[in-house]
Enzyme design. Structure first.
Site, PDB file in Angstrom:
ATOM      1  N   GLU A   6       0.849  -1.188   0.000  1.00 31.39           N
ATOM      2  CA  GLU A   6       0.000   0.000   0.000  1.00 31.39           C
ATOM      3  C   GLU A   6       0.887   1.242   0.000  1.00 31.39           C
ATOM      4  OE1 GLU A   6      -2.191   0.583   3.811  1.00 31.39           O
ATOM      5  OE2 GLU A   6      -1.220  -1.289   4.380  1.00 31.39           O
ATOM      6  N   LYS A  66       2.906   4.444   0.944  1.00 25.69           N
ATOM      7  CA  LYS A  66       3.471   4.937   2.197  1.00 25.69           C
ATOM      8  C   LYS A  66       3.233   6.442   2.271  1.00 25.69           C
ATOM      9  CE  LYS A  66       7.717   5.263   4.899  1.00 25.69           C
ATOM     10  NZ  LYS A  66       7.680   6.747   5.001  1.00 25.69           N
ATOM     11  N   ASP A  91       3.315  10.200   3.519  1.00 27.71           N
ATOM     12  CA  ASP A  91       4.322  11.023   4.176  1.00 27.71           C
ATOM     13  C   ASP A  91       3.620  11.873   5.221  1.00 27.71           C
ATOM     14  OD1 ASP A  91       6.763  12.051   4.757  1.00 27.71           O
ATOM     15  OD2 ASP A  91       6.875  13.399   3.042  1.00 27.71           O
ATOM     16  N   TYR A 146      -3.953   1.546   8.984  1.00 23.33           N
ATOM     17  CA  TYR A 146      -3.218   0.551   8.198  1.00 23.33           C
ATOM     18  C   TYR A 146      -2.695  -0.652   8.983  1.00 23.33           C
ATOM     19  CZ  TYR A 146       0.800   3.383   9.832  1.00 23.33           C
ATOM     20  OH  TYR A 146       1.705   4.082  10.592  1.00 23.33           O
ATOM     21  N   LYS A 201      11.182   2.895  -0.604  1.00 25.69           N
ATOM     22  CA  LYS A 201      11.141   4.347  -0.790  1.00 25.69           C
ATOM     23  C   LYS A 201      11.246   4.750  -2.267  1.00 25.69           C
ATOM     24  CE  LYS A 201      11.310   6.961   2.298  1.00 25.69           C
ATOM     25  NZ  LYS A 201      12.344   7.337   3.275  1.00 25.69           N
ATOM     26  N   CYS A 255      11.103  46.194 -17.810  1.00 26.27           N
ATOM     27  CA  CYS A 255      11.062  44.911 -18.509  1.00 26.27           C
ATOM     28  C   CYS A 255      12.440  44.588 -19.081  1.00 26.27           C
ATOM     29  CB  CYS A 255      10.027  44.949 -19.633  1.00 26.27           C
ATOM     30  SG  CYS A 255      10.000  43.447 -20.644  1.00 26.27           S
ATOM     31  N   CYS A 297      12.093  44.712 -23.155  1.00 26.70           N
ATOM     32  CA  CYS A 297      11.794  45.916 -23.952  1.00 26.70           C
ATOM     33  C   CYS A 297      12.042  47.219 -23.203  1.00 26.70           C
ATOM     34  CB  CYS A 297      10.348  45.871 -24.450  1.00 26.70           C
ATOM     35  SG  CYS A 297       9.113  46.013 -23.125  1.00 26.70           S
ATOM     36  N   CYS A 339       4.772  43.347 -17.562  1.00 34.73           N
ATOM     37  CA  CYS A 339       5.164  44.331 -18.571  1.00 34.73           C
ATOM     38  C   CYS A 339       3.900  44.689 -19.347  1.00 34.73           C
ATOM     39  CB  CYS A 339       6.214  43.743 -19.517  1.00 34.73           C
ATOM     40  SG  CYS A 339       6.509  44.762 -20.979  1.00 34.73           S
ATOM     41  N   CYS A 387       6.489  44.203 -27.017  1.00 37.69           N
ATOM     42  CA  CYS A 387       7.519  43.540 -26.218  1.00 37.69           C
ATOM     43  C   CYS A 387       7.931  42.256 -26.946  1.00 37.69           C
ATOM     44  CB  CYS A 387       6.999  43.214 -24.828  1.00 37.69           C
ATOM     45  SG  CYS A 387       8.201  42.300 -23.822  1.00 37.69           S
TER      46      CYS A 387
END
Length: 673
Positions: free
Chosen positions: A116, A118, A120, A229, A317, A411, A414, A429, A435
């Site tokens: 199943e 794992k 975290d 579990y 893991k 920017c 440009c 911008c 641009c």
């Protein structure tokens, strides 16, 4: 450094990292770095057992820091020890585990494993007396933990009263995982940000910190979840296998992970691991691996336990999605809507199986809030198809002489002064049409596969055409000549003819793809499909009132305002007229799809898993072509789930909601019939 001193430093470092991770919920190294140091510690201790310190992490059921109870919580001694698990990191490790199990049991018939995901999160023990929740205790050091019952009562997944069921003992002890799903994690961090608090680095730290809060009302607001579990009692009369136990717990009203399954061989375990890895990014919660347990309880008892872990279970893991690396530079990019995005240039590091050298820093405010600086050591996260992001700065490792980042005021493409619209976190911008960076990014999006799908018109070619002044807008793409293209790098006669043919073919684009290609703000693929289905042509959409737009399912004020603003702009209207003159005027006759089918029309579908003959994209196109709507997640509004192999959590959710589940053949048969 000699080996003895190296060992002493390993113990001190690991204990510090455990304290930061478990007690402060503020890690300064990623899981992979901790695991590597821990494996190095074990290797040294195996060679020099006379060096082993009493405070070594190897001497404890959990790292040193977990023995420290959170302030304000009473300690409670577990009736039965809560062990941690040994780790496997590759197929060789899991095969070695299987070989040890078989050797210890004398190669028995009928050996199987339950696997199943794992999670975290944070391990929690629940005790029920006559079916009523008596106590909730964290793992702690495996012998003693923090009694957090009042907080556990605020977790909606944890029943206060179990259903009546046979085999339920008077005193029932079970174990499970408290976690925070991705939606809850994002909502929590958004709230922390709005309230001026510190953001959590990941869902695991958020869950652990939340369960240890003294204010149970705040715990309820955090939206913690729980999966059961494991059995805590030494045995349970009438239940002989782990898989049967999981089913039994589900019948009691306890939440059990629906992805748990039985594997009859180590090869099947490896296949399950690979399947979970593929599903990992589509799950609603973080998993960092897969737990493998011997299925038979009698075999578990025969195998027994070591000082800190059972011999009948192991954690397999995954490659980590969080890693630590050095930020070498900060650059800013200009997107197709003018959004200025700061990007971290990183010392390359492997994250989740991929090498990462760049990560987003989101926006000006995020850089300032995190105080990100060139030279910092940072934690980087890569999850799903999302661009890697810098989660946090490890200030303790900041070198001297670093300077705060100065966000540009103009920017970079440009030179136009940047603006930050009221209510938005993004700096932009405003020079939309002149641009060069916005022009390039808009055109790259316009020709992309999910938009106009001009085969052979890649990002490099678009940038080259813009740079040489041959293309300034989408209109210019359809006016390109063979001579224009032959002058480009790596473009021969055959390539040019193929590209010109692809450009001509793209004129037959569907209305939804054309809308998506235009790049209206807040109009993604899905919203573009909804608008196309509702209005049927660009002319009808251009004339749509705010009321008409808001009447479309899933279209809100933000999308409505964006659509109306687009068509109100003279430059956009001129662009559409020019494209129409070139033969690009997509529409759906009568406002309906040309192949609309009554089974699909107006219904919402979700596609998941691996289908026998069609890809997911092909199935989704098939549904749309026949008048259906496609969503990415299952909800109460979903009409059908189309599921293939390895369907995972979406299938489980659909079944829980009573949503019909169809296979590929059943869907195709609807049209044939």
């Amino acid at each position: 450094m000699d080996e003895r001193k190296r060992y002493q430093k390993l113990v001190d470092d690991l204990n510090l990292h455990a304290y930061r991770y478990y007690v402060l919920n503020d890690p300064i190294v990623d899981d992979a770095t901790y695991d590597a140091k821990y494996r190095e510690l074990l290797a040294v201790e195996e060679q020099h057992p006379e060096w082993i310190r009493e405070d070594s992490p190897s001497r404890r059921t959990e790292p040193l820091a977990k023995t420290q109870a959170a302030k304000g919580f009473a300690k409670w001694t577990h009736r039965f020890p809560m062990f941690s698990l040994d780790n496997a990191f590759n197929e060789g490790d899991i095969r070695a585990f299987d070989a040890r199990v078989r050797k210890e049991l004398g190669n028995p018939d009928g050996l199987s494993y339950v696997v199943e995901p794992k999670l975290d999160g944070l391990a929690l023990e629940l005790e029920y007396e006559n079916g009523k929740l008596l106590r909730a205790v964290t793992r702690g050091d495996g012998k003693t933990g923090d009694e957090v019952t009042r907080n556990a009562l605020e977790i909606a997944d944890i029943p206060q009263q179990l259903s009546k069921h046979e085999h339920l003992p008077e005193l029932f002890n079970l174990r499970g995982e408290v976690y925070l799903d991705e939606a809850g994690f994002q909502a929590l961090n958004e709230r922390m940000l709005s309230e001026g608090g510190d953001l959590f680095a990941n869902p695991r730290n958020a869950a652990a910190g939340s369960l240890r809060l003294l204010d149970s009302r705040e715990v309820k607001r955090r939206g913690l979840r729980f999966f059961a579990y494991a059995l805590g009692n030494p045995e349970l009369p009438g239940i002989t296998h782990q898989m049967d136990f999981l089913t039994w717990m589900k019948n009691l009203g306890l939440p059990v992970n629906p992805l748990a399954r039985v594997c009859e061989s180590v090869e099947a375990v490896q296949r399950a691991y690979e399947a979970f890895q593929q599903q990992r990014e589509g799950l609603a919660y973080d998993i960092d691996g897969m737990v493998v347990k011997v299925n038979g309880f009698s075999m578990q008892r025969e195998l027994g336990t070591k000082s800190k872990s059972p011999r009948w279970a192991i954690a397999y893991k995954f490659p980590p999605i969080d890693r630590t690396t050095v930020l070498e530079d900060i650059q800013v990019q200009v997107g197709r809507t003018g959004a200025i995005t700061p990007v971290a240039v990183l010392k390359p590091v492997e994250v989740g199986g991929a090498m990462v050298s760049r990560a987003t820093l989101h926006n000006r405010d995020e850089i300032a809030r995190k105080d990100v600086r060139v030279g910092d050591t940072v934690i980087v996260r890569r999850s799903g198809d999302v661009i890697p992001m810098v989660v946090k700065v490890i200030a303790d490792l900041r070198p001297e002489g670093t300077k705060a980042f100065s966000f540009p005021e103009h920017c970079p493409a440009c030179g136009t002064p940047l603006v930050q619209p009221e209510g938005e976190a993004v700096t932009r911008c405003p020079n939309q049409f002149d641009c060069p960076a916005q022009r390039s990014q808009s055109l790259i999006h316009f020709v992309s596969k999910k938009a106009m799908n001009i085969d052979g018109m890649g990002e490099k070619l678009v940038l080259q055409l813009v740079e040489e002044g041959k293309v300034r807008s989408a209109v210019d793409l359809f006016r390109l000549s063979a001579e224009d293209l032959l002058s480009m790098e790596r473009m021969g006669e055959k390539s040019v003819q193929n590209l010109l043919s692809a450009i001509e073919t793209s004129k037959n684009v569907s209305l939804s793809r054309f809308l998506f290609a235009l790049g209206l703000r807040h109009v993604g693929e899905h919203v573009a499909e909804l608008l196309a289905l509702r209005f049927g042509s660009m002319d009808a959409l251009a004339k749509a009132s705010e009321e008409e737009l808001l009447s479309v399912d899933e279209v809100g004020p933000q999308v409505s305002q964006s659509v109306r603003a687009f068509f109100a702009d003279n430059a956009n209207r001129k662009l559409l007229n020019q494209l129409k003159e070139l033969g690009i005027d997509p529409r759906i006759e009568g406002g309906k799809k040309s192949e609309e089918h009554p089974f699909f029309a107006g219904k919402k579908f979700v596609v998941t898993g691996t289908l026998p003959s069609l890809s997911r994209d092909e199935m989704e196109d098939f549904i749309k072509r026949h008048g259906g709507l496609v969503a990415k997640s299952v909800s109460k509004k979903t009409d059908y789930l189309i599921a293939g192999e390895k369907a995972g959590s979406k299938r489980s959710k659909a079944e829980d909601l009573g949503i019909p589940v169809l296979d590929e053949a059943a869907v195709l048969q609807q049209v044939k019939s």
